[in-house]
Motif scaffolding. Structure first.
Motif, PDB file in Angstrom:
ATOM      1  N   LYS A  76      -5.429  12.178 -10.711  1.00  0.00           N
ATOM      2  CA  LYS A  76      -5.249  10.840 -10.162  1.00  0.00           C
ATOM      3  C   LYS A  76      -6.433   9.952 -10.544  1.00  0.00           C
ATOM      4  CE  LYS A  76      -1.485  11.843  -7.769  1.00  0.00           C
ATOM      5  NZ  LYS A  76      -0.173  11.233  -8.078  1.00  0.00           N
ATOM      6  N   ILE A  77      -6.179   8.635 -10.516  1.00  0.00           N
ATOM      7  CA  ILE A  77      -7.223   7.644 -10.747  1.00  0.00           C
ATOM      8  C   ILE A  77      -7.267   6.688  -9.561  1.00  0.00           C
ATOM      9  CG2 ILE A  77      -8.029   5.751 -12.225  1.00  0.00           C
ATOM     10  CD1 ILE A  77      -6.611   7.091 -14.566  1.00  0.00           C
ATOM     11  N   ILE A  78      -8.457   6.400  -9.081  1.00  0.00           N
ATOM     12  CA  ILE A  78      -8.670   5.387  -8.038  1.00  0.00           C
ATOM     13  C   ILE A  78      -9.569   4.308  -8.620  1.00  0.00           C
ATOM     14  CG2 ILE A  78      -9.675   4.881  -5.785  1.00  0.00           C
ATOM     15  CD1 ILE A  78      -9.055   7.735  -4.926  1.00  0.00           C
ATOM     16  N   PRO A  79      -9.057   3.061  -8.704  1.00  0.00           N
ATOM     17  CA  PRO A  79      -7.733   2.592  -8.276  1.00  0.00           C
ATOM     18  C   PRO A  79      -6.654   3.000  -9.268  1.00  0.00           C
ATOM     19  CG  PRO A  79      -8.932   0.806  -9.286  1.00  0.00           C
ATOM     20  CD  PRO A  79      -9.883   1.953  -9.228  1.00  0.00           C
ATOM     21  N   GLU A  80      -5.390   2.937  -8.830  1.00  0.00           N
ATOM     22  CA  GLU A  80      -4.270   3.318  -9.687  1.00  0.00           C
ATOM     23  C   GLU A  80      -3.926   2.256 -10.715  1.00  0.00           C
ATOM     24  OE1 GLU A  80      -0.785   4.464  -7.591  1.00  0.00           O
ATOM     25  OE2 GLU A  80      -1.685   6.285  -6.751  1.00  0.00           O
ATOM     26  N   GLY A  81      -4.187   0.993 -10.387  1.00  0.00           N
ATOM     27  CA  GLY A  81      -3.796  -0.059 -11.317  1.00  0.00           C
ATOM     28  C   GLY A  81      -4.172  -1.417 -10.807  1.00  0.00           C
ATOM     29  N   ILE A  82      -3.632  -2.436 -11.470  1.00  0.00           N
ATOM     30  CA  ILE A  82      -3.944  -3.812 -11.114  1.00  0.00           C
ATOM     31  C   ILE A  82      -2.729  -4.701 -11.378  1.00  0.00           C
ATOM     32  CG2 ILE A  82      -4.814  -4.573 -13.372  1.00  0.00           C
ATOM     33  CD1 ILE A  82      -7.206  -5.845 -11.750  1.00  0.00           C
ATOM     34  N   ILE A  83      -2.602  -5.748 -10.574  1.00  0.00           N
ATOM     35  CA  ILE A  83      -1.528  -6.726 -10.697  1.00  0.00           C
ATOM     36  C   ILE A  83      -2.190  -8.100 -10.853  1.00  0.00           C
ATOM     37  CG2 ILE A  83       0.491  -7.759  -9.573  1.00  0.00           C
ATOM     38  CD1 ILE A  83       0.567  -5.108  -7.855  1.00  0.00           C
ATOM     39  N   ASN A  84      -1.794  -8.843 -11.873  1.00  0.00           N
ATOM     40  CA  ASN A  84      -2.429 -10.127 -12.162  1.00  0.00           C
ATOM     41  C   ASN A  84      -1.437 -11.274 -12.007  1.00  0.00           C
ATOM     42  OD1 ASN A  84      -4.970  -8.952 -12.980  1.00  0.00           O
ATOM     43  ND2 ASN A  84      -3.940  -8.313 -14.870  1.00  0.00           N
TER      44      ASN A  84
ATOM     45  N   ALA B 204      -8.713   4.817   0.186  1.00  0.00           N
ATOM     46  CA  ALA B 204      -8.014   5.416  -0.952  1.00  0.00           C
ATOM     47  C   ALA B 204      -8.537   6.821  -1.237  1.00  0.00           C
ATOM     48  CB  ALA B 204      -8.166   4.535  -2.185  1.00  0.00           C
ATOM     49  N   ILE B 205      -9.835   7.007  -1.157  1.00  0.00           N
ATOM     50  CA  ILE B 205     -10.426   8.336  -1.378  1.00  0.00           C
ATOM     51  C   ILE B 205      -9.987   9.300  -0.284  1.00  0.00           C
ATOM     52  CG2 ILE B 205     -12.610   9.605  -1.402  1.00  0.00           C
ATOM     53  CD1 ILE B 205     -13.826   7.087  -2.789  1.00  0.00           C
ATOM     54  N   ASP B 206      -9.991   8.846   0.964  1.00  0.00           N
ATOM     55  CA  ASP B 206      -9.545   9.703   2.076  1.00  0.00           C
ATOM     56  C   ASP B 206      -8.062  10.044   1.939  1.00  0.00           C
ATOM     57  OD1 ASP B 206     -12.093   9.588   3.110  1.00  0.00           O
ATOM     58  OD2 ASP B 206     -11.624   8.100   4.656  1.00  0.00           O
ATOM     59  N   ASP B 207      -7.244   9.072   1.507  1.00  0.00           N
ATOM     60  CA  ASP B 207      -5.815   9.331   1.290  1.00  0.00           C
ATOM     61  C   ASP B 207      -5.617  10.384   0.206  1.00  0.00           C
ATOM     62  OD1 ASP B 207      -5.056   7.493   3.192  1.00  0.00           O
ATOM     63  OD2 ASP B 207      -4.473   5.930   1.777  1.00  0.00           O
ATOM     64  N   TYR B 208      -6.407  10.284  -0.866  1.00  0.00           N
ATOM     65  CA  TYR B 208      -6.316  11.278  -1.942  1.00  0.00           C
ATOM     66  C   TYR B 208      -6.629  12.671  -1.400  1.00  0.00           C
ATOM     67  CZ  TYR B 208      -7.695  14.225  -5.815  1.00  0.00           C
ATOM     68  OH  TYR B 208      -7.808  15.288  -6.677  1.00  0.00           O
ATOM     69  N   ALA B 209      -7.696  12.780  -0.621  1.00  0.00           N
ATOM     70  CA  ALA B 209      -8.097  14.080  -0.081  1.00  0.00           C
ATOM     71  C   ALA B 209      -7.013  14.661   0.826  1.00  0.00           C
ATOM     72  CB  ALA B 209      -9.409  13.940   0.679  1.00  0.00           C
ATOM     73  N   LYS B 210      -6.405  13.802   1.644  1.00  0.00           N
ATOM     74  CA  LYS B 210      -5.343  14.266   2.547  1.00  0.00           C
ATOM     75  C   LYS B 210      -4.137  14.767   1.756  1.00  0.00           C
ATOM     76  CE  LYS B 210      -2.440  12.738   6.392  1.00  0.00           C
ATOM     77  NZ  LYS B 210      -2.072  11.597   7.281  1.00  0.00           N
ATOM     78  N   SER B 211      -3.730  14.018   0.723  1.00  0.00           N
ATOM     79  CA  SER B 211      -2.568  14.440  -0.074  1.00  0.00           C
ATOM     80  C   SER B 211      -2.872  15.718  -0.835  1.00  0.00           C
ATOM     81  CB  SER B 211      -2.161  13.329  -1.043  1.00  0.00           C
ATOM     82  OG  SER B 211      -3.171  13.088  -1.999  1.00  0.00           O
TER      83      SER B 211
ATOM     84  N   THR C 207      -5.792  -5.389  -6.579  1.00  0.00           N
ATOM     85  CA  THR C 207      -6.157  -4.027  -6.957  1.00  0.00           C
ATOM     86  C   THR C 207      -5.259  -3.033  -6.234  1.00  0.00           C
ATOM     87  OG1 THR C 207      -8.445  -4.764  -7.202  1.00  0.00           O
ATOM     88  CG2 THR C 207      -8.057  -2.388  -7.172  1.00  0.00           C
ATOM     89  N   LYS C 208      -4.526  -2.241  -7.006  1.00  0.00           N
ATOM     90  CA  LYS C 208      -3.661  -1.221  -6.426  1.00  0.00           C
ATOM     91  C   LYS C 208      -4.459   0.072  -6.292  1.00  0.00           C
ATOM     92  CE  LYS C 208       0.742   1.193  -7.051  1.00  0.00           C
ATOM     93  NZ  LYS C 208       1.897   1.426  -7.956  1.00  0.00           N
ATOM     94  N   LEU C 209      -4.921   0.346  -5.071  1.00  0.00           N
ATOM     95  CA  LEU C 209      -5.721   1.553  -4.840  1.00  0.00           C
ATOM     96  C   LEU C 209      -4.860   2.803  -4.887  1.00  0.00           C
ATOM     97  CD1 LEU C 209      -8.789   1.129  -4.318  1.00  0.00           C
ATOM     98  CD2 LEU C 209      -7.493  -0.832  -3.556  1.00  0.00           C
ATOM     99  N   ASN C 210      -3.694   2.745  -4.256  1.00  0.00           N
ATOM    100  CA  ASN C 210      -2.703   3.821  -4.323  1.00  0.00           C
ATOM    101  C   ASN C 210      -1.343   3.217  -4.015  1.00  0.00           C
ATOM    102  OD1 ASN C 210      -2.503   3.682  -1.454  1.00  0.00           O
ATOM    103  ND2 ASN C 210      -4.111   5.227  -1.209  1.00  0.00           N
ATOM    104  N   GLU C 211      -0.337   4.054  -3.837  1.00  0.00           N
ATOM    105  CA  GLU C 211       1.028   3.559  -3.671  1.00  0.00           C
ATOM    106  C   GLU C 211       1.209   2.685  -2.435  1.00  0.00           C
ATOM    107  OE1 GLU C 211       3.720   3.580  -5.545  1.00  0.00           O
ATOM    108  OE2 GLU C 211       2.559   4.487  -7.158  1.00  0.00           O
ATOM    109  N   LYS C 212       0.365   2.860  -1.441  1.00  0.00           N
ATOM    110  CA  LYS C 212       0.560   2.110  -0.197  1.00  0.00           C
ATOM    111  C   LYS C 212      -0.566   1.131   0.102  1.00  0.00           C
ATOM    112  CE  LYS C 212      -1.589   5.534   2.892  1.00  0.00           C
ATOM    113  NZ  LYS C 212      -1.405   6.384   4.086  1.00  0.00           N
ATOM    114  N   LEU C 213      -1.550   1.053  -0.775  1.00  0.00           N
ATOM    115  CA  LEU C 213      -2.727   0.238  -0.479  1.00  0.00           C
ATOM    116  C   LEU C 213      -3.040  -0.694  -1.644  1.00  0.00           C
ATOM    117  CD1 LEU C 213      -5.158  -0.402   1.359  1.00  0.00           C
ATOM    118  CD2 LEU C 213      -6.354   1.532   0.316  1.00  0.00           C
ATOM    119  N   ILE C 214      -2.878  -1.989  -1.424  1.00  0.00           N
ATOM    120  CA  ILE C 214      -3.205  -3.014  -2.418  1.00  0.00           C
ATOM    121  C   ILE C 214      -4.198  -3.980  -1.782  1.00  0.00           C
ATOM    122  CG2 ILE C 214      -2.324  -4.933  -3.786  1.00  0.00           C
ATOM    123  CD1 ILE C 214       0.295  -3.440  -4.077  1.00  0.00           C
ATOM    124  N   CYS C 215      -5.273  -4.242  -2.483  1.00  0.00           N
ATOM    125  CA  CYS C 215      -6.334  -5.112  -1.977  1.00  0.00           C
ATOM    126  C   CYS C 215      -6.408  -6.383  -2.813  1.00  0.00           C
ATOM    127  CB  CYS C 215      -7.676  -4.373  -2.015  1.00  0.00           C
ATOM    128  SG  CYS C 215      -9.043  -5.300  -1.278  1.00  0.00           S
ATOM    129  N   GLY C 216      -6.325  -7.529  -2.149  1.00  0.00           N
ATOM    130  CA  GLY C 216      -6.480  -8.799  -2.841  1.00  0.00           C
ATOM    131  C   GLY C 216      -7.936  -9.094  -3.129  1.00  0.00           C
TER     132      GLY C 216
END
Length: 307
Positions: free
Chosen positions: A141-149, A25-32, A249-258
């Motif tokens: 931006k915030i890392i992680p972006e959000g959470i789904i419960n 997620a941090i590397d994706d942020y840097a690239k964007s 955990t929603k790290l960014n738009e394309k990355l969600i970690c269970g």
């Protein structure tokens, strides 16, 4: 690089899935950011609840300045030692909720905050972000972006709050499909006082047969807790005495970690024991204070809706 850690942070560093998700997620942020030509000037980040400093270390190649804050003095000393070679990283031993961010005289591009816990209950991610994001740039931006419960009905052997992690494997059996009951975007202001009414659909007889329910409760691990005595399958009766909370955990738009062993392991919460028919829907009220601790969890059975 070798990190100096205590026993707790050693477990965190051994959770490679958790670490790799945040690094990606941090590397994706840097690239964007590199691809966004509208962004200029020095890039600044907060690492809130920095622990031993590993996330600041991941972010260091991409940022011009990092302010890392850790309340626990032992963890602060570790972070200070681990990050001492990086002039661009400042480490503070302070309470984020009382930290005077205005003294830094700048707003930041990125907030990294891994003060996470299942359903955001037992860590202060929400109150910390509500305080700190006042100092986030409008396009920050915030890392992680959000959470789904999510939540599901269960019958469990021990009637107290239990985490399902690498050190403890509670004995339980799921009695209904998991449903999403809340989603949060950390850029939004979030009320720490959470309340929701949730309808939990209990498996019908066909679903139980398909999952081999009777075989499962005949296994030795279930028999020793008298699980089979609690279900009258011939009469299509099931007992429910708990719910299982699972966070993604929603790290960014394309990355969600269970759940991982050290990132939001699933939590079993007791409710009043009740017997239902196969295929019923159990309506419950679930309340807690995000950041307030597991002692704030309250559950109430509101209704049984028959199929």
């Amino acid at each position: 690089m070798k990190f100096k850690v205590n026993s707790y942070h050693f477990k965190l560093l051994r959770d490679y899935e958790r670490l790799s998700a945040f690094k990606e997620a941090i590397d994706d942020y840097a690239k964007s950011r590199d691809e966004d030509k509208s962004l200029d000037g020095p890039s600044v980040a907060f690492d809130l609840g920095c622990g031993s400093g590993v996330l600041s270390y991941f972010a260091c190649p991409h940022m011009d300045k990092i302010i890392a804050i850790e309340l626990n003095n032992s963890s602060y000393q570790l972070a200070k030692e681990n990050l001492k070679e990086f002039d661009k990283i400042q480490v503070f031993n302070d309470d984020i909720l009382s930290f005077d961010f205005s003294k830094l005289n700048e707003k930041v591009d990125l907030i990294i905050c891994e003060m996470l816990d299942t359903a955001l209950i037992d860590e202060e991610e929400v109150p910390v972000l509500n305080h700190a994001k006042k100092y986030l740039k409008d396009d920050g931006k915030i890392i992680p972006e959000g959470i789904i419960n999510s939540v599901e009905a269960v019958f469990m052997n021990n009637h107290f709050i239990q985490y399902e992690d690498d050190e403890f494997s509670p004995v339980y059996i799921a009695l209904g499909n998991s449903i999403i009951y809340s989603k949060f975007d950390f850029l939004d202001d979030i009320d720490s006082n959470f309340s929701a009414i949730v309808d939990l659909k209990i498996y019908d007889r066909d679903e139980l047969n398909e999952m081999g329910f009777e075989d499962k409760i005949s296994k030795e691990s279930f028999e020793k807790f008298n699980f089979k005595d609690n279900f009258n399958i011939k009469e299509n009766k099931l007992k429910i005495n708990g719910i299982k909370l699972t966070s993604f955990t929603k790290l960014n738009e394309k990355l969600i970690c269970g759940p991982t062993p050290m990132l939001n392991p699933s939590m079993l919460v007791p409710i009043e024991e009740i017997e239902v028919d196969c295929g019923d829907t159990l309506r419950i009220k679930l309340e807690y204070v995000m950041g307030g601790g597991v002692e704030t969890i309250k559950t109430e059975i509101l209704d049984i809706i028959h199929n």
